[in-house]
Design an enzyme around this catalytic site. Sequence first.
Site, mmCIF file in Angstrom:
data_model
loop_
_atom_site.group_PDB
_atom_site.id
_atom_site.type_symbol
_atom_site.label_atom_id
_atom_site.label_comp_id
_atom_site.label_asym_id
_atom_site.label_seq_id
_atom_site.Cartn_x
_atom_site.Cartn_y
_atom_site.Cartn_z
ATOM 1 N N GLY A 114 39.545 30.297 -0.930
ATOM 2 C CA GLY A 114 40.264 29.228 -1.804
ATOM 3 C C GLY A 114 41.225 28.450 -1.204
ATOM 4 O O GLY A 114 41.689 29.022 -0.411
ATOM 5 N N ARG A 117 46.739 26.939 0.231
ATOM 6 C CA ARG A 117 47.719 26.241 0.584
ATOM 7 C C ARG A 117 47.514 25.178 0.141
ATOM 8 O O ARG A 117 49.080 24.206 0.051
ATOM 9 C CB ARG A 117 48.708 26.138 1.504
ATOM 10 C CG ARG A 117 47.031 25.582 2.804
ATOM 11 C CD ARG A 117 47.684 25.079 3.598
ATOM 12 N NE ARG A 117 47.015 24.099 5.023
ATOM 13 C CZ ARG A 117 46.953 24.512 5.783
ATOM 14 N NH1 ARG A 117 48.377 24.051 6.138
ATOM 15 N NH2 ARG A 117 45.907 24.299 6.731
ATOM 16 N N LYS A 137 49.481 19.941 -0.490
ATOM 17 C CA LYS A 137 49.300 20.895 0.141
ATOM 18 C C LYS A 137 50.304 21.147 1.379
ATOM 19 O O LYS A 137 51.071 20.202 1.955
ATOM 20 C CB LYS A 137 47.249 20.089 1.017
ATOM 21 C CG LYS A 137 47.084 20.750 1.848
ATOM 22 C CD LYS A 137 46.201 20.116 2.986
ATOM 23 C CE LYS A 137 45.170 20.426 3.933
ATOM 24 N NZ LYS A 137 43.971 20.023 4.267
ATOM 25 N N ASP A 149 51.064 31.794 5.762
ATOM 26 C CA ASP A 149 51.910 31.276 4.884
ATOM 27 C C ASP A 149 51.725 30.532 3.441
ATOM 28 O O ASP A 149 52.985 29.404 3.016
ATOM 29 C CB ASP A 149 53.267 30.851 5.446
ATOM 30 C CG ASP A 149 52.653 29.453 6.923
ATOM 31 O OD1 ASP A 149 51.723 29.276 6.475
ATOM 32 O OD2 ASP A 149 53.429 29.510 8.099
ATOM 33 N N GLY A 150 50.821 29.451 3.694
ATOM 34 C CA GLY A 150 50.656 28.442 2.502
ATOM 35 C C GLY A 150 51.320 27.311 2.740
ATOM 36 O O GLY A 150 51.283 26.446 2.046
ATOM 37 N N ASP A 285 33.441 24.680 2.583
ATOM 38 C CA ASP A 285 34.399 25.054 2.073
ATOM 39 C C ASP A 285 34.939 23.447 2.057
ATOM 40 O O ASP A 285 35.862 23.317 1.389
ATOM 41 C CB ASP A 285 35.027 25.862 2.708
ATOM 42 C CG ASP A 285 35.178 26.081 3.581
ATOM 43 O OD1 ASP A 285 35.009 26.434 4.708
ATOM 44 O OD2 ASP A 285 36.734 25.817 3.566
ATOM 45 N N ASN A 286 34.365 22.660 2.861
ATOM 46 C CA ASN A 286 35.634 21.453 3.332
ATOM 47 C C ASN A 286 34.219 20.393 3.110
ATOM 48 O O ASN A 286 33.972 18.878 3.474
ATOM 49 C CB ASN A 286 35.773 21.770 4.783
ATOM 50 C CG ASN A 286 36.387 22.222 5.258
ATOM 51 O OD1 ASN A 286 37.224 22.897 4.305
ATOM 52 N ND2 ASN A 286 36.960 22.493 6.721
HETATM 53 P P1 AMP Z 1 40.479 24.977 6.440
HETATM 54 O O1 AMP Z 1 40.616 25.457 7.383
HETATM 55 O O2 AMP Z 1 42.038 24.129 6.796
HETATM 56 O O3 AMP Z 1 39.357 24.682 6.043
HETATM 57 O O4 AMP Z 1 40.716 26.431 5.569
HETATM 58 C C1 AMP Z 1 40.153 27.417 5.599
HETATM 59 C C2 AMP Z 1 40.535 28.522 4.611
HETATM 60 O O5 AMP Z 1 42.325 28.718 4.819
HETATM 61 C C3 AMP Z 1 41.672 27.477 3.280
HETATM 62 O O6 AMP Z 1 40.696 28.384 2.090
HETATM 63 C C4 AMP Z 1 42.957 27.244 3.483
HETATM 64 O O7 AMP Z 1 43.527 27.765 2.483
HETATM 65 C C5 AMP Z 1 42.577 28.176 4.319
HETATM 66 N N1 AMP Z 1 44.280 28.224 4.608
HETATM 67 C C6 AMP Z 1 44.720 27.439 5.809
HETATM 68 N N2 AMP Z 1 45.336 27.546 6.275
HETATM 69 C C7 AMP Z 1 46.497 28.716 5.591
HETATM 70 C C8 AMP Z 1 47.762 28.728 5.390
HETATM 71 N N3 AMP Z 1 49.029 28.151 6.314
HETATM 72 N N4 AMP Z 1 48.297 29.077 4.347
HETATM 73 C C9 AMP Z 1 47.335 29.859 3.569
HETATM 74 N N5 AMP Z 1 46.266 29.468 3.635
HETATM 75 C C10 AMP Z 1 45.506 28.857 4.759
HETATM 76 MG MG MG Z 2 39.177 23.915 4.042
#
Ligand code: AMP
Ligand code: MG
Length: 546
Positions: A114, A117, A137, A149-150, A285-286
Amino acid sequence: MARDAHTPPARSLDELRWRSDLRDALPGDDGPHDPTPRPVVAAGWVEARPEPVAAPRLVGWSGEVADLLGLDVQALHEPDVVAALAGNHLPAGAAPFAAAYGGHQFGTWAGQLGDGRAISLGEVSDAQGKIQQLQLKGAGPTAFSRTADGRAVLRSSLREFLCSEAMHHLGIPTTRALSLVTTGQDVVRDVLYDGNPAPEPGAICCRVAPSFLRIGSLELPAARGDERLLRATLALAMRHAGHDVAADDAADAAGEWFRDLCIETAELVAAWMRVGFVHGVLNTDNVSLLGLTIDYGPYGWLEPWDPDWTPNTTDADRRRYRFGMQPTVMQWNLLQCARALSLVVEDTAALERGLAAYAERYRSSFRRQQAERLGWGSWRSDGRDLALVDELEAILARSEVDHVLLHRRLSRIPTAPEALEELAGSDLVGLLDEAIYDPAQLRASGAGDALADWIREWAARARDSGIDEQERRGRMDALNPLYVPRNYLAQEAIDDAERGAPGLLEELMEVLRRPYEEQPGRERFARRRPEWARRRVGCSMLSCSS
Ligand code: AMP
Ligand code: MG
C-alpha cells in the site's frame, strides 16, 4: 468537465475541479482517518490526511505539468499554493486517500504494501479533459506505513522529480511531477544500512498521472480471494486505458486489455534499454498498469556500457534488477499480473497470448530501434544485423565506454569509403575518444582495433541503407539522447539543494527538456562521468533508503 481555452488558469489548487474517481470506483475503508498501521481488507483505499510540515519551500516545479493541469505557473510560488503542495492546506473539494496494493518484492510475495507515504489528493480533469491524479509523496503516515514514518528525504524526492520530467521529455511514458517542496523538517535515515542513522532534510514531491495503479493493485485482492475488489480494480485500470467496462463485465473483456498492457510494457522496457535507464527495483508494486515508468527510487542511468550494472546497493549481490535483466524480469512481473487475473478471468489462453505478445513486441521493438539508432533504417532479419549489434556489445563489455556519447559520436563519423580510407584505425577510434574512459588502455587491450574494425563494418552497413549522411545523422540523433540525468549530475543538484541552492536543479531541468538537441554552452551536462563520481554513494551506488 475540462478546463477549456476560455477558462483562465487556476491560481490555486482550490480552483481545480476535484473529483473522486478512484474512491468512487473502488470499495473503500472510509472510517475516520487513522494512520495506525493495519491490514486494510476489502478496500482499495483508505482515508488519509497529509500531516502539516514546519516550513514548506518550493525548490522545483514543472511548468509543463502546471499547464497540463490548467494551473498558473506563477501562482505555484504563492505561499498558499506551496502550503497545499506540502500538505499543509487541503484543496477545497479534495478527498485524500491512500491506495491499497501488495506486491512481489525481489521475487517473493510480500503481502499488503500500500501507499505508505504517498497520499493522493484526488483527481482533476486536465486541459485535454483527461483525468489526472495528484499525489503528495512523503506527506506523512498512512494505514500502510507499517513501522516507517511516511516521509521522504530531499535527495530521493529530487531524484524522482527530476527523472520523471526528464523521462517525459525523452518521450518515454512516465508519471509526471508538478513540484518539489522542502519541508523544513529533518528525516532520519540510515543511508548505508550500517547502523549510522542521521538526519537529512525532508521533502515532498507532487506526482501526477492518470493512474498510479500497479500490478500489485490486482495482486493484493487476488491473494486474498477478494473477487469483488479485484473486478472493480480491473475495471478501473481498463477504464484508464480506454477500455470502458462495468466491473461485472471486466473479467470477460480483460484479455484484450492485458494484451495491450503487455505490448505497452514491452515498448516501455525497449525505450529504457535504448536510453540506458535502470529502474533498480522492478518489484510488482512498482510496475504500472498503464505502461508508465513509476516509482523512481534507487534508479540509475547507465554510463559505461555494462549490462550487469545495477545502481541499487540492496540488490548488489543477486542483481535481479540489473540493466540487462529488465526485459526478462518485466515478463515475470506480467506473469504475476496474469496469475492474479486468472482468479476471475476464465479465458486464460488470452492471458497467455498477452505474455507471448510481450516477448514478440520486445524483440521487434528492440530491432526496429537498433536499426534506426545505428542509422540503418531497416533491420535485416538474416542475422547479419544482430551479429553486428552483438559484436559492438561484446567490444563495449570489455572496455569502458560511455554508451550515450558513443552513439552520438557515431552519427558524426563519415561513412563514405574515401573519407574512411584516409583514417587509420586509431584515428577512427579517436573520433570516439570523448566516450572512452581510458583511451590508452582501450588501445592496449586490443579493443581499440576491434572497435575500428567494427566502425568500418557499421559504415558499410550504413552506406548500404542508401540513407544520405545528413538524414542519417538526424535520424540517429532523434533516438540517441545527448543529455540524460546522469547519476552524478543529479547528485550535484542534490548537494546544492541540500545547501539551500536549487539553481543547478533548475538548470538541469531546463537542459533535460530538449535531450536530443545539441545545446551550445551546455556541454558540461553531456560529459562522461568524472572520476570523483566513480565510487561516490549517490553517483554509482544508490541506497533504497529514501
Ligand atoms: P518502495 O520500495 O519505495 O517501492 O516502497 C515499498 C513500500 O514501502 C511501499 O508500500 C511504500 O509506500 C512503503 N514505504 C517506503 N518508504 C516509506 C516510508 N518512509 N514511510 C512509509 N512507507 C514507506
Ligand atoms: Mg514503490
